[in-house]
Design an enzyme around this catalytic site. Structure first.
Site, PDB file in Angstrom:
ATOM      1  N   LEU A 187       0.673  -1.285  -0.014  1.00 52.99           N
ATOM      2  CA  LEU A 187       0.003   0.153   0.119  1.00 52.99           C
ATOM      3  C   LEU A 187       0.993   1.206   0.051  1.00 52.99           C
ATOM      4  O   LEU A 187       2.047   1.234   0.727  1.00 52.99           O
ATOM      5  CB  LEU A 187      -1.089  -0.004   1.364  1.00 52.99           C
ATOM      6  CG  LEU A 187      -2.107  -0.924   1.300  1.00 52.99           C
ATOM      7  CD1 LEU A 187      -2.690  -0.853   2.605  1.00 52.99           C
ATOM      8  CD2 LEU A 187      -3.167  -1.187   0.040  1.00 52.99           C
ATOM      9  N   ASN A 209       6.894  -0.149  13.632  1.00 56.71           N
ATOM     10  CA  ASN A 209       8.187   0.259  14.327  1.00 56.71           C
ATOM     11  C   ASN A 209       8.567   1.421  13.449  1.00 56.71           C
ATOM     12  O   ASN A 209       9.931   1.504  13.291  1.00 56.71           O
ATOM     13  CB  ASN A 209       9.246  -0.745  14.736  1.00 56.71           C
ATOM     14  CG  ASN A 209       9.677  -1.469  13.314  1.00 56.71           C
ATOM     15  OD1 ASN A 209       8.959  -2.298  12.656  1.00 56.71           O
ATOM     16  ND2 ASN A 209      10.930  -1.078  12.760  1.00 56.71           N
ATOM     17  N   ALA A 232      17.377   5.611  15.474  1.00 57.59           N
ATOM     18  CA  ALA A 232      17.925   4.682  16.587  1.00 57.59           C
ATOM     19  C   ALA A 232      18.026   3.208  15.889  1.00 57.59           C
ATOM     20  O   ALA A 232      17.243   2.739  15.365  1.00 57.59           O
ATOM     21  CB  ALA A 232      16.766   4.421  17.705  1.00 57.59           C
ATOM     22  N   ASP A 274      17.444  -4.915  19.476  1.00 56.93           N
ATOM     23  CA  ASP A 274      16.405  -5.067  18.743  1.00 56.93           C
ATOM     24  C   ASP A 274      15.347  -6.246  19.147  1.00 56.93           C
ATOM     25  O   ASP A 274      14.059  -6.117  18.996  1.00 56.93           O
ATOM     26  CB  ASP A 274      16.712  -5.481  17.223  1.00 56.93           C
ATOM     27  CG  ASP A 274      17.312  -4.212  16.508  1.00 56.93           C
ATOM     28  OD1 ASP A 274      16.779  -3.116  16.603  1.00 56.93           O
ATOM     29  OD2 ASP A 274      18.078  -4.404  15.478  1.00 56.93           O
TER      30      ASP A 274
END
Length: 723
Positions: A457, A481, A523, A553
């Protein structure tokens, strides 16, 4: 209590008996969500395991001390075990329950055993330390300089990430119990979790590239590392071509972006030494603060190294109140207590700073047990799987790049959620990650994106915005995120989502949090490791060094998973859909808490063998070693014969090819919808009755777009919205 103030687990009793760090941390997370956690303390004080920082580990819990020579205390433990909804064990490191894991259990009870190797492993009874598991899981081999010895990661990152995974597994089991009426056992192996953290290195291995340590560099991207400024070191990271171009402009060297040596990610990785020399030369004439300001202005991820004693003063952590203070009654001193990394609205999360004295809550626990319903008839609950998936019927929309939301999405997909990964026309940036197959498909993308369906999209276009709204109308969770504010600019901010999709749980995972003084600061994992204290705990020749695995992570993704599962359960019970703000920095600081008091520090040495290295645990006392060169196996046998725990430092290749990896099913083979076959991670959340099932790998970008749009009826006209 009013629904709006309800705690998710306010009716759940947890019996915490295991001594592992992971058990204590898991109990704390359940306490944050409202569970009554009764922690059993040993008669004799200890500083091993979770007791290395008792204050942090006991905050928010009830304390009872049991003397197993006392018949009344044995009876009290029996009552606690009989009436608990959740029992937390670490049976490999001392089992005061005398085999509760394998005994007859309440049919509704959830019994969790967090061990180094898991049940059924040949090492099942071995109480291996964090450092030993790091060695056997290739975490040591992937940490440290490329031209030097490997290093043990200072904080107990594997214990702590296993704690988050175990808490997520418990929420899944509680959901199964609510919907289907049975409890189950959960077998959590810390080594299984270590293997699941090797995604970047598995990508290299499966792509035919040597997978080993690279110091503060990244195995896939360059420039990425620590650079020496006039008054210290600065971390600078670059992933995309655009970030590298901005870095070049920041250094007043724009032509570097088009230099044939640096024009692509693989070429930059090949010529990393030349790039590092250029950046070091630029930084040498500036202070860390000047370098940081320049890079931040250009939007390049960067950051200084923060030590543990600086954590409480780090500006963003102060803003978010990540670390709190309380009086420890055992020492009468002020002690640091970690706040819950789960922050959100609607669902109440409690960070209790009450630190109980030893056995302070005995009377209250006795009263509480007497008031609880008697246990059900005890029947042995079989561990064999049933054809039920914990998240069947749940639809998740994932909008994210790289690791964070994709990690949470693939775990939910493995438990039966219908995960729709929404990508822009250019796709998730990690699709370009090296190495790639001849057809251009990235290994790391395949590893990071299992059990999902793809939808392309362009959210800059009104038609696709309406398609996303129609998709969200049919969904339970949106997890993302992107940079803070990105979805808001596209018309999908938290307030819009709350107004248009009131039953949609929303979870945003970012580096520093949506509520942050660094809201616009990019970050990446290494920057967060530096700015949370993790790197300062892993020093190699005086140089703070990042963990080779992308541990910040992983922590961010796992907390996104835990928050999402909590949010879905809370919405289903109360009708109110929480919105979450998960910060990688918060999550990373939380992982260092056992080291705050100086106790339980990593005591392990790396010893060179003729065929690699060995980790020797057990303190700093000198231990003689063979005079002649010895193999890893010979050194392990030598130290073991002297009562010293040791393990070979396995390489990534050895982990992949290990019989244990095969026996535990840690790598599975899957086929994508475009008929590519891939070796990928299994999910390490060990629910024994409703296990995860990793089945598919995502196809090439946009391959099934039209079919998915038709299936979900995303082109249907809907009533006009006022936004």
């Amino acid at each position: 209590m009013h629904d709006q103030q309800r705690l998710l687990l306010d009716d759940v009793l947890v019996a915490e008996l295991g001594n592992r760090i992971a058990v204590g941390a898991c109990g704390s997370l359940l306490s944050h969500l409202g569970a009554r956690v009764v922690a059993v303390e040993p008669r004799d004080r200890s500083t091993s395991g979770k007791w290395g920082n008792r204050a942090a580990m006991m905050a928010g819990k009830s304390s009872i001390v049991l003397d197993y020579a006392d018949e009344r205390d044995r009876a009290l433990q029996g009552e606690l075990l009989a009436r608990a909804d959740v029992v937390l064990l670490s049976s490999d490191c001392g089992d005061p329950t005398n085999g509760f894991w394998g005994a007859a259990a309440d049919a509704l009870q959830i019994v969790v055993d967090i061990t180094a190797f898991g049940h059924g492993d040949t090492n099942e009874a071995r109480c291996a330390s964090e450092e030993i598991v790091q060695a056997l899981g290739a975490v040591v081999d992937t940490t440290g300089p490329a031209d030097g010895a490997p290093a043990v990661v200072g904080p107990p990152v594997l214990e702590m990430t296993t704690a988050v995974s175990a808490a997520a597994a418990i929420l899944l089991a509680l959901r199964v119990r609510r919907l289907h009426g049975f409890g189950q056992r959960i077998d959590m192996s810390i080594l299984d979790g270590a293997v699941s953290c090797l995604t970047n290195f598995f990508a290299l291995h499966f792509g035919g590239v040597q997978a080993s340590r690279s110091g503060n560099r990244h195995p896939l991207y360059s420039p990425w590392g620590s650079y020496r400024a006039r008054d210290g070191h600065l971390l600078v990271c670059s992933v995309s071509d655009d970030q590298f171009a901005r870095l070049c402009h920041a250094m007043d060297e724009p032509a570097l972006a088009n230099d044939p040596r640096f024009s692509s990610a693989p070429l930059r990785r090949q010529h990393f030494a030349e790039l590092d020399e250029i950046i070091n030369a630029w930084a040498a004439n500036r202070t860390v603060a000047e370098c940081e300001q320049t890079m931040m202005h250009a939007g390049v991820p960067c950051g200084p190294i923060v030590t543990l004693d600086m954590v409480e003063r780090e500006p963003n952590l102060v803003h978010r109140e990540t670390v709190r203070r309380s009086i420890d009654p055992e020492t009468a001193r002020s002690a640091r207590v970690p706040a819950s990394p789960i922050r959100g609205t609607a669902l109440l999360v409690v960070t209790s700073t009450r630190i109980p004295g030893r056995d302070e809550d005995r009377a209250a626990v006795l009263q509480m047990l007497a008031a609880r319903a008697k246990p059900l008839a005890r029947t042995r609950v079989a561990n064999r799987p049933v054809h039920i998936q914990a998240l069947s019927g749940v639809r998740v929309v994932e909008i994210g790049h790289y690791t964070l939301a994709p990690l949470a999405g693939r775990y939910m997909g493995a438990f039966g959620a219908d995960v729709i990964k929404v990508e822009p026309p250019q796709g998730d940036a990690i699709r370009q990650g090296a190495p790639r197959r001849d057809n251009g498909v990235s290994y790391i993308f395949a590893l990071s994106n299992t059990d999902k369906r793809g939808l392309v999209l362009d959210l800059r276009q009104e038609r696709d915005k309406m398609r996303l709204h129609r998709l969200l109308e049919q969904s339970d969770l949106l997890i993302e995120n992107l940079r803070p504010g990105t979805l808001e600019k596209l018309g999908f901010g938290s307030e819009v989502l709350r107004a248009c999709h009131p039953r949609l749980v929303y979870c945003a995972i970012t580096g520093f949090g949506s509520d942050s003084i660094y809201r616009d600061r990019p970050a990446l994992d290494t920057v967060i490791q530096a700015m949370s204290g993790i790197m300062s705990l892993t020093c190699v020749d005086g140089m703070p060094t990042k963990a080779g695995i992308s541990i910040s992570d992983v922590a961010g993704g796992l907390f996104g998973l835990l928050a999402s599962l909590a949010g879905i359960e809370y919405r289903d019970r109360t009708g109110r859909a929480p919105h979450f703000d998960i910060s990688m920095q918060d999550a990373s600081v939380w992982m260092t808490q056992v080291r705050w008091s100086g106790g339980s520090r990593a005591n392990a040495r790396v010893v060179k063998a003729s065929d690699g290295y060995v980790v020797v645990a057990g303190g700093d006392a000198p231990v003689t070693r063979p005079e002649k060169p010895a193999t890893r196996a010979e050194l392990v046998a030598f130290f073991s014969s002297r009562g010293v725990d040791a393990a070979p430092v396995l390489t990534v290749t050895e982990v992949v090819e290990s019989p244990r990896t095969a026996a535990r099913g840690l790598i599975v083979e899957c086929v994508s919808s475009d008929n590519d076959t891939w070796a990928v991670h299994n999910c390490p959340l060990g629910l024994c009755s409703t296990p995860p099932r990793v089945r598919t790998v995502m196809s090439r970008l946009g391959l099934n777009n039209n079919q998915l749009i038709d299936e979900l009826q995303l082109n249907e006209q809907s009533e006009e919205r006022t936004i």
